[in-house]
Design an enzyme around this catalytic site. Structure first.
Site, PDB file in Angstrom:
ATOM      1  N   CYS A   1       0.860  -1.188   0.000  1.00 50.35           N
ATOM      2  CA  CYS A   1       0.000   0.000   0.000  1.00 50.35           C
ATOM      3  C   CYS A   1       0.890   1.228   0.000  1.00 50.35           C
ATOM      4  O   CYS A   1       1.751   1.376   0.851  1.00 50.35           O
ATOM      5  CB  CYS A   1      -0.885  -0.023   1.241  1.00 50.35           C
ATOM      6  SG  CYS A   1      -1.723   1.533   1.570  1.00 50.35           S
TER       7      CYS A   1
ATOM      8  N   CYS B   1      -3.793   7.467  -1.542  1.00 52.35           N
ATOM      9  CA  CYS B   1      -5.113   7.597  -2.178  1.00 52.35           C
ATOM     10  C   CYS B   1      -6.178   8.108  -1.227  1.00 52.35           C
ATOM     11  O   CYS B   1      -7.125   8.775  -1.652  1.00 52.35           O
ATOM     12  CB  CYS B   1      -5.553   6.248  -2.727  1.00 52.35           C
ATOM     13  SG  CYS B   1      -4.185   5.276  -3.296  1.00 52.35           S
TER      14      CYS B   1
ATOM     15  N   THR C   1      -4.963   3.471   7.807  1.00 49.82           N
ATOM     16  CA  THR C   1      -3.862   3.306   6.851  1.00 49.82           C
ATOM     17  C   THR C   1      -3.159   4.632   6.591  1.00 49.82           C
ATOM     18  O   THR C   1      -3.814   5.643   6.366  1.00 49.82           O
ATOM     19  CB  THR C   1      -4.412   2.786   5.513  1.00 49.82           C
ATOM     20  OG1 THR C   1      -5.043   1.538   5.743  1.00 49.82           O
ATOM     21  CG2 THR C   1      -3.303   2.602   4.493  1.00 49.82           C
TER      22      THR C   1
ATOM     23  N   GLU D   1      -0.223   0.774   9.603  1.00 50.36           N
ATOM     24  CA  GLU D   1      -1.532   1.197  10.071  1.00 50.36           C
ATOM     25  C   GLU D   1      -1.374   1.634  11.527  1.00 50.36           C
ATOM     26  O   GLU D   1      -0.398   1.272  12.172  1.00 50.36           O
ATOM     27  CB  GLU D   1      -2.540   0.030   9.996  1.00 50.36           C
ATOM     28  CG  GLU D   1      -2.887  -0.361   8.576  1.00 50.36           C
ATOM     29  CD  GLU D   1      -1.740  -1.019   7.824  1.00 50.36           C
ATOM     30  OE1 GLU D   1      -0.962  -1.746   8.469  1.00 50.36           O
ATOM     31  OE2 GLU D   1      -1.602  -0.780   6.621  1.00 50.36           O
TER      32      GLU D   1
ATOM     33  N   HIS E   1     -12.698   5.789  -3.127  1.00 45.36           N
ATOM     34  CA  HIS E   1     -11.678   4.909  -2.554  1.00 45.36           C
ATOM     35  C   HIS E   1     -11.839   3.476  -3.057  1.00 45.36           C
ATOM     36  O   HIS E   1     -10.871   2.725  -3.146  1.00 45.36           O
ATOM     37  CB  HIS E   1     -11.699   4.978  -1.032  1.00 45.36           C
ATOM     38  CG  HIS E   1     -10.378   4.602  -0.432  1.00 45.36           C
ATOM     39  ND1 HIS E   1      -9.180   5.020  -0.965  1.00 45.36           N
ATOM     40  CD2 HIS E   1     -10.046   3.821   0.629  1.00 45.36           C
ATOM     41  CE1 HIS E   1      -8.187   4.513  -0.255  1.00 45.36           C
ATOM     42  NE2 HIS E   1      -8.680   3.777   0.719  1.00 45.36           N
TER      43      HIS E   1
ATOM     44  N   TYR F   1      -8.717   1.037  -5.528  1.00 43.38           N
ATOM     45  CA  TYR F   1      -8.151  -0.285  -5.312  1.00 43.38           C
ATOM     46  C   TYR F   1      -7.558  -0.944  -6.553  1.00 43.38           C
ATOM     47  O   TYR F   1      -7.189  -2.119  -6.533  1.00 43.38           O
ATOM     48  CB  TYR F   1      -9.163  -1.175  -4.566  1.00 43.38           C
ATOM     49  CG  TYR F   1      -9.013  -0.954  -3.079  1.00 43.38           C
ATOM     50  CD1 TYR F   1      -9.228   0.313  -2.543  1.00 43.38           C
ATOM     51  CD2 TYR F   1      -8.587  -1.956  -2.221  1.00 43.38           C
ATOM     52  CE1 TYR F   1      -9.034   0.550  -1.193  1.00 43.38           C
ATOM     53  CE2 TYR F   1      -8.394  -1.717  -0.880  1.00 43.38           C
ATOM     54  CZ  TYR F   1      -8.622  -0.467  -0.368  1.00 43.38           C
ATOM     55  OH  TYR F   1      -8.416  -0.233   0.966  1.00 43.38           O
TER      56      TYR F   1
ATOM     57  N   CYS G   1      -4.826  -0.282  -7.063  1.00 39.65           N
ATOM     58  CA  CYS G   1      -3.507  -0.525  -6.452  1.00 39.65           C
ATOM     59  C   CYS G   1      -3.267  -2.012  -6.259  1.00 39.65           C
ATOM     60  O   CYS G   1      -2.131  -2.481  -6.368  1.00 39.65           O
ATOM     61  CB  CYS G   1      -3.407   0.195  -5.108  1.00 39.65           C
ATOM     62  SG  CYS G   1      -4.507  -0.456  -3.828  1.00 39.65           S
TER      63      CYS G   1
ATOM     64  N   GLU H   1      -6.466  -5.686   3.893  1.00 38.03           N
ATOM     65  CA  GLU H   1      -6.933  -4.372   3.454  1.00 38.03           C
ATOM     66  C   GLU H   1      -7.834  -4.494   2.226  1.00 38.03           C
ATOM     67  O   GLU H   1      -8.782  -3.725   2.056  1.00 38.03           O
ATOM     68  CB  GLU H   1      -5.739  -3.477   3.148  1.00 38.03           C
ATOM     69  CG  GLU H   1      -6.122  -2.020   3.066  1.00 38.03           C
ATOM     70  CD  GLU H   1      -4.897  -1.133   3.003  1.00 38.03           C
ATOM     71  OE1 GLU H   1      -4.002  -1.452   2.194  1.00 38.03           O
ATOM     72  OE2 GLU H   1      -4.832  -0.168   3.754  1.00 38.03           O
TER      73      GLU H   1
END
Ligand code: SF4
Ligand code: FE
Length: 395
Positions: free
Chosen positions: A42, A46, A102, A168, A203, A207, A209, A357
């Site tokens: 991560c 974002c 996060t 986190e 969001h 993802y 990502c 996540e």
């Protein structure tokens, strides 16, 4: 990775940009995948981008209804973020806490927002604002991650990912002072649900990502297949095709909700919320299957491998070297390094980002299912079915 600021006209980091076209939205999806593949974890930027885009719309809408100045506050803050290329985090209230946050410890600014729709009696909690991450009264309690103490050991091989890693934290606000010009919502409870939904939809698009981290895992799996000498087996090839199919399907969802985006009254472009929720629902599942296939191909050695200390030991190192050799053309060390990377992404510190996540970030799976059921046009579907089967449509 860069865009032109709609406020100053200057070149800015795309993570601080407000989307002004569907092309911007598509570029956001591509940027997420690219960075996921370059970091293997991560990359934590974002949340702030999604919070700012949601606020660009909701602050405008509140001002239209109540004659407030929130959009002005927000644009002033945004300009500061764009000028300094700041990393922002998204969270909640003034006295209270946000669990498993996060990116909090590596952000410059915390943007707090409500987390659910509210009723009038909840209005004291319908608040949004931004404060510097090191504001007095904020405490970060770092989350533990599987295998995290490996980062403190001598040598780096056992870490898996040699370069990056995310964190986190439990973020506690203990009477934090917020200057008025950093406030973007104050008790307008009737806009809390809208802000939450807009942030969540953006969001869920972000993802992409995970498709980027998937690229790393698929690459690592192809490498270990070769290092193990099993790359020609037809079932191994087929499993890698399956991994790619799932990974590209993830990316399709993120691109689709971007390409189907539309312009809101504020001028900001907003993703298609149904497709964003479908995208994230897939993300709650496919990385687990991709990880399962990676572990299948890697073999049990991934979890029984001795440490770097043993590998370098003058006493037993020679045996580790000898007995853990696979393909004759590949060093034992390289084989160990790739196995550690697969372990890192599917079981270790990076599994926080790639698996858990994916499940719970941007809302747990049921949150997306509720949104999917709300957004699907069931009447239109029933109508076409009735029409084709000769049932009176007006009934
Ligand atoms: Fe970005 Fe993905 Fe990390 Fe969320 S989980 S902040 S979308 S990299
Ligand atoms: Fe997240």
């Amino acid at each position: 990775m860069t865009a032109t600021s709609h406020i100053t006209g200057k070149k800015i980091n795309r993570f601080t940009h407000i989307h002004h076209s569907t092309e911007d939205l598509v570029k956001k999806s591509k940027m997420g995948r690219l960075l996921g593949s370059l970091t293997g974890c991560c990359f934590q930027r974002c949340v702030g981008m999604d919070a700012m885009n949601a606020l660009s719309m909701t602050t405008y809408d509140i001002d239209q209804k109540y004659g407030t100045q929130y959009n002005k506050h927000f644009l002033k803050f945004l300009e500061y973020v764009q000028e300094n290329d700041l990393v922002c985090d998204g969270a909640i209230v003034v006295r209270g806490a946000k669990c498993h946050q996060t990116g909090a410890v590596n952000s410059h600014e915390i943007i707090t927002m409500p987390t659910i729709s509210m009723r009038e009696e909840d209005k004291d909690y319908a608040i949004s604002f931004a404060v510097p991450a090191d504001t007095e009264g904020i405490t970060y309690i770092l989350g533990r991650q599987s295998c995290d103490t490996r980062k403190r050991e001598e040598g780096t091989m056992d870490r898996g990912n040699q370069i990056y890693g995310g964190h986190e934290a439990l973020v506690v606000f203990d009477d934090v002072f917020v200057p008025w010009d950093r406030v973007f919502m104050y008790k307008e409870w009737d806009f809390a649900g809208q802000l939450v939904e807009q942030f969540a939809s953006y969001h869920r698009q972000s993802y992409a990502c995970k498709a980027g981290v998937g690229d790393v895992l698929i690459g690592a799996t192809q490498c270990i297949a070769e290092y193990n000498g099993a790359q020609k087996a037809s079932h191994v090839k087929d499993k890698i095709i399956e991994m790619n199919h799932l990974n590209e399907t993830l990316f399709c969802g993120s691109l689709a909700c971007a390409a189907e985006g539309h312009k809101e009254p504020s001028g900001t472009y907003y993703v298609n919320t149904l497709l964003a929720n479908v995208c994230k629902q897939n993300v709650t599942r496919f990385p687990y299957e991709i990880a399962r296939l990676a572990q299948d191909i890697a073999g049990g050695l991934m979890v029984t491998l001795p440490s770097e200390e043993d590998f370098r030991s003058p006493e037993v190192g020679k045996w580790v070297e000898k007995y853990y050799k696979g393909n004759a053309d590949v060093s034992t060390e390289d084989r160990m390094r790739i196995l550690r990377l697969i372990e890192n992404i599917t079981l270790g510190t990076a599994a926080v980002g790639y698996l858990t996540e994916s499940m719970h970030g941007a809302g747990s799976p049921q949150a997306q299912r509720i949104m999917i059921s709300r957004q699907v046009n069931m009447n239109a579907k029933k109508k076409v079915a009735k029409k084709l089967s000769g049932i009176d449509v007006d009934e």
